[in-house]
Motif scaffolding. Structure first.
Motif, PDB file in Angstrom:
ATOM      1  N   ILE A 206      59.559  27.243  32.654  1.00 17.72           N
ATOM      2  CA  ILE A 206      58.756  25.868  31.945  1.00 17.72           C
ATOM      3  C   ILE A 206      58.975  25.224  30.554  1.00 17.72           C
ATOM      4  O   ILE A 206      59.061  24.299  30.880  1.00 17.72           O
ATOM      5  CB  ILE A 206      57.672  26.661  30.744  1.00 17.72           C
ATOM      6  CG1 ILE A 206      56.512  27.697  32.591  1.00 17.72           C
ATOM      7  CG2 ILE A 206      56.872  25.677  30.247  1.00 17.72           C
ATOM      8  CD1 ILE A 206      55.634  28.010  32.174  1.00 17.72           C
ATOM      9  N   ILE A 207      59.883  26.085  30.114  1.00 15.99           N
ATOM     10  CA  ILE A 207      60.888  25.902  28.933  1.00 15.99           C
ATOM     11  C   ILE A 207      61.550  24.525  29.532  1.00 15.99           C
ATOM     12  O   ILE A 207      62.201  23.410  28.680  1.00 15.99           O
ATOM     13  CB  ILE A 207      61.809  26.225  27.758  1.00 15.99           C
ATOM     14  CG1 ILE A 207      60.557  27.572  27.732  1.00 15.99           C
ATOM     15  CG2 ILE A 207      62.310  25.942  26.746  1.00 15.99           C
ATOM     16  CD1 ILE A 207      59.653  27.039  26.487  1.00 15.99           C
ATOM     17  N   ALA A 208      62.141  25.069  30.017  1.00 18.19           N
ATOM     18  CA  ALA A 208      63.575  24.396  30.927  1.00 18.19           C
ATOM     19  C   ALA A 208      63.072  23.048  31.245  1.00 18.19           C
ATOM     20  O   ALA A 208      63.795  21.671  30.747  1.00 18.19           O
ATOM     21  CB  ALA A 208      64.431  25.382  32.314  1.00 18.19           C
ATOM     22  N   ILE A 209      62.201  23.094  32.071  1.00 18.29           N
ATOM     23  CA  ILE A 209      61.427  21.400  32.527  1.00 18.29           C
ATOM     24  C   ILE A 209      61.444  21.176  31.717  1.00 18.29           C
ATOM     25  O   ILE A 209      61.554  19.246  31.048  1.00 18.29           O
ATOM     26  CB  ILE A 209      60.467  21.852  33.853  1.00 18.29           C
ATOM     27  CG1 ILE A 209      59.511  22.396  32.866  1.00 18.29           C
ATOM     28  CG2 ILE A 209      60.949  22.033  34.610  1.00 18.29           C
ATOM     29  CD1 ILE A 209      58.319  22.213  34.133  1.00 18.29           C
ATOM     30  N   CYS A 210      60.895  21.103  30.411  1.00 17.41           N
ATOM     31  CA  CYS A 210      60.483  20.413  28.995  1.00 17.41           C
ATOM     32  C   CYS A 210      61.463  19.895  28.827  1.00 17.41           C
ATOM     33  O   CYS A 210      61.137  18.885  28.470  1.00 17.41           O
ATOM     34  CB  CYS A 210      59.297  21.012  28.740  1.00 17.41           C
ATOM     35  SG  CYS A 210      57.914  21.832  28.727  1.00 17.41           S
ATOM     36  N   GLN A 211      62.651  20.709  28.966  1.00 13.80           N
ATOM     37  CA  GLN A 211      63.508  20.249  28.402  1.00 13.80           C
ATOM     38  C   GLN A 211      64.480  19.019  28.442  1.00 13.80           C
ATOM     39  O   GLN A 211      65.050  18.393  28.128  1.00 13.80           O
ATOM     40  CB  GLN A 211      65.044  21.415  27.921  1.00 13.80           C
ATOM     41  CG  GLN A 211      65.182  21.337  25.837  1.00 13.80           C
ATOM     42  CD  GLN A 211      64.940  22.916  25.646  1.00 13.80           C
ATOM     43  OE1 GLN A 211      64.842  23.777  26.574  1.00 13.80           O
ATOM     44  NE2 GLN A 211      65.279  22.629  24.499  1.00 13.80           N
ATOM     45  N   ALA A 212      63.881  19.341  30.104  1.00 10.97           N
ATOM     46  CA  ALA A 212      64.449  18.104  30.764  1.00 10.97           C
ATOM     47  C   ALA A 212      63.893  17.300  31.358  1.00 10.97           C
ATOM     48  O   ALA A 212      64.491  16.006  31.252  1.00 10.97           O
ATOM     49  CB  ALA A 212      64.636  18.806  32.542  1.00 10.97           C
ATOM     50  N   ALA A 213      62.676  17.162  30.370  1.00 12.97           N
ATOM     51  CA  ALA A 213      62.372  15.861  30.108  1.00 12.97           C
ATOM     52  C   ALA A 213      62.018  15.962  28.376  1.00 12.97           C
ATOM     53  O   ALA A 213      61.286  13.660  28.646  1.00 12.97           O
ATOM     54  CB  ALA A 213      60.166  16.374  30.185  1.00 12.97           C
ATOM     55  N   GLY A 214      62.989  16.259  28.018  1.00 15.12           N
ATOM     56  CA  GLY A 214      63.428  15.224  26.543  1.00 15.12           C
ATOM     57  C   GLY A 214      62.772  16.217  25.797  1.00 15.12           C
ATOM     58  O   GLY A 214      62.416  15.443  24.523  1.00 15.12           O
TER      59      GLY A 214
END
Lengths: 297, 297
Positions: A206-214
């Motif tokens: 969850i954290i990873a996709i948020c970070q990928a989304a900036g």
DNA sequence: TAAAAATACTCCATAGGTATTTTAT
DNA sequence: ATAAAATACCTATGGAGTATTTTTA
């Protein structure tokens, strides 16, 4: 004393004739007489009244016969129970599961297991992933339905369920009227999540996709139960990202929306089954076989 | 399969060590391994998980152990019940008795028997002498308390009680104020007696003493139950001659008087115990022993 | 390498066979 | 005379012993 003595006694008591009994037992008459004599000597009381011409049971023999019959029944029972247990048709199994498994695999799995092994006693424990691994090591549960990863050399595991994540929004949220949510549009939203420790295998993606989304999500509240997270979302405390099967548990004031992003966000929430590597209980193998047959749910 | 296999299995399952188990069983380790292997082969499932270094029970082995333990308990029980039955401490006895035995020997006998053989089930049947002999032959009763004589080659008997006869008079009878009754004074009285067939051994002496006193009693009524005879006497239907123990059952309107005569009238009413000559049930022997010890009651 | 179970064989105790006797019908 | 159990004696299966190997902790 051996079972042979009891078998012979039982046959003679039924036939009331040494010759016929011997024939039935596929032995000669003299050894049969001898064995019964040995038995009587060991027991310390007479089983038969003999008159060289015919025999009859003594009262003690009658009473003994009733009890001996029960011994053979008990023996048959012992063998039957042993066989059934060895086939996993009898026994007990203790299953741990994360709360969110209630919405998907758990009911299906239980249904199928019950059908195949109706006499196995099932014990269920709703526990977080980390506690399940502790209980598994201590032998308090036999298998666990957990969020990967599994840490521990003495455990084996198998992913049995994968699902996508969805965004949970309060119904009057300004994004709630959209059909899908662009992940980056949540950048400034307050987030409600569970503590990382509880299920790192779900938390980290969850954290990873948020970070990928900036962006890094602003976690304003942590709660252990997914149900509580949903409650807080409905109370306008913030938004959340949750496995899609949470939608099974309908709740007023909350809407769920699929996530879209420029990168892959498919099926990030997984559930695996864990068991002790050295465990060879037929009951547990039965459950594992069932899961491997279906491969996944 | 023999009990040996189960004994060995039980010991190995307890020790969880073939070497120690063999020692405990006073045999060498290799034959023990062999026997357990044979048992497993016969059962069709594994009892132990072996790792050349240590062993543990399989789930089937555990289940089997529980059942096997019960087999040994059942065996102990069988032996115990057999022994107790052979000593007459366990079993059942069916006793017939004439109604008048209720006032004398029966309660004493039952009391003593109960004390010595508390676990024997006693079945009681109030029956006339002739029916007792029939029931005895058919095996429906094991011993009978009867009025002699006993007819039948296959029966044995022993007199266990003797008592005198008394005259039963209505309370307002003209002889009722005397202390003793001269038998000849009853010559013209109407008599109430039981049918001869019911107890010839009691009926015949009564007739005999009357005839010795110079008269034949005028029997105006016959009844089977002594209680009924007493009732009819109290209703002024006539007089009767009965065993003295009838006085135990007090009744309004009737008085009992000793008989005097110029000849002997002592202890003419006897009760005997009868049993099958070929019967060697320990329970029945126990009862007979008890009676022979007391000789008579 | 040491402890524990399994394997390989040897031996003898005893379950079971055969011949005969005893006894009740 | 005969059927049925007991006795006497013999045979051989298999339970138990000894020596050894295998395995894993």
């Amino acid at each position: 004393m051996e079972l042979r003595h009891l078998r012979y006694f039982s046959t003679v008591a039924t036939e009331l004739h040494f010759g016929r009994a011997a024939e039935k037992l596929h032995i000669a008459q003299p050894p049969l007489s001898k064995q019964i004599q040995d038995l009587e000597a060991e027991l310390g009381f007479e089983l038969f009244n003999r008159t060289k011409r015919s025999i009859s049971l003594t009262p003690a023999g009658q009473a003994f016969l009733v009890e001996v019959t029960q011994i053979f029944q008990q023996l048959d029972r012992a063998i039957d129970i042993g066989k059934k247990t060895s086939r996993g048709e009898l026994g007990q199994i203790s299953i741990g599961f994360v709360g969110s498994a209630t919405y998907n695999i758990l009911p299906v799995m239980l249904q199928q297991f019950r059908d195949r092994y109706p006499h196995v006693q099932i014990e269920l424990h709703e526990l977080t992933t980390d506690r399940q691994l502790i209980w598994l090591r201590e032998g308090r549960i036999d298998v666990g339905l957990i969020r990967p990863p599994v840490i521990g050399i003495d455990f084996a595991s198998q992913i049995i369920f994968q699902e996508s994540l969805v965004v949970a929004l309060p119904i009057d949220h300004h994004l709630a009227r959209l059909d899908t949510i662009e992940l980056s549009s949540l950048a400034t939203e307050p987030f409600i999540l569970f503590p990382r420790q509880l299920a790192p295998g779900l938390y980290d993606p969850i954290i990873a996709i948020c970070q990928a989304a900036g962006f890094s999500p602003q976690v304003v509240q942590e709660c252990i139960q997914m149900q509580t997270i949903v409650s807080l979302v409905s109370a306008n405390m913030g938004v959340s990202i949750l496995p899609e099967s949470i939608q099974e548990a309908q709740r007023q004031g909350v809407v769920y929306k699929p996530i879209v992003a420029s990168f892959g966000t498919e099926k990030l929430a997984t559930i695996a089954i864990v068991w002790r590597l050295n465990d060879d209980s037929p009951t547990i193998n039965g459950l594992l076989d069932l899961i491997l047959e279906n491969n996944r749910f």
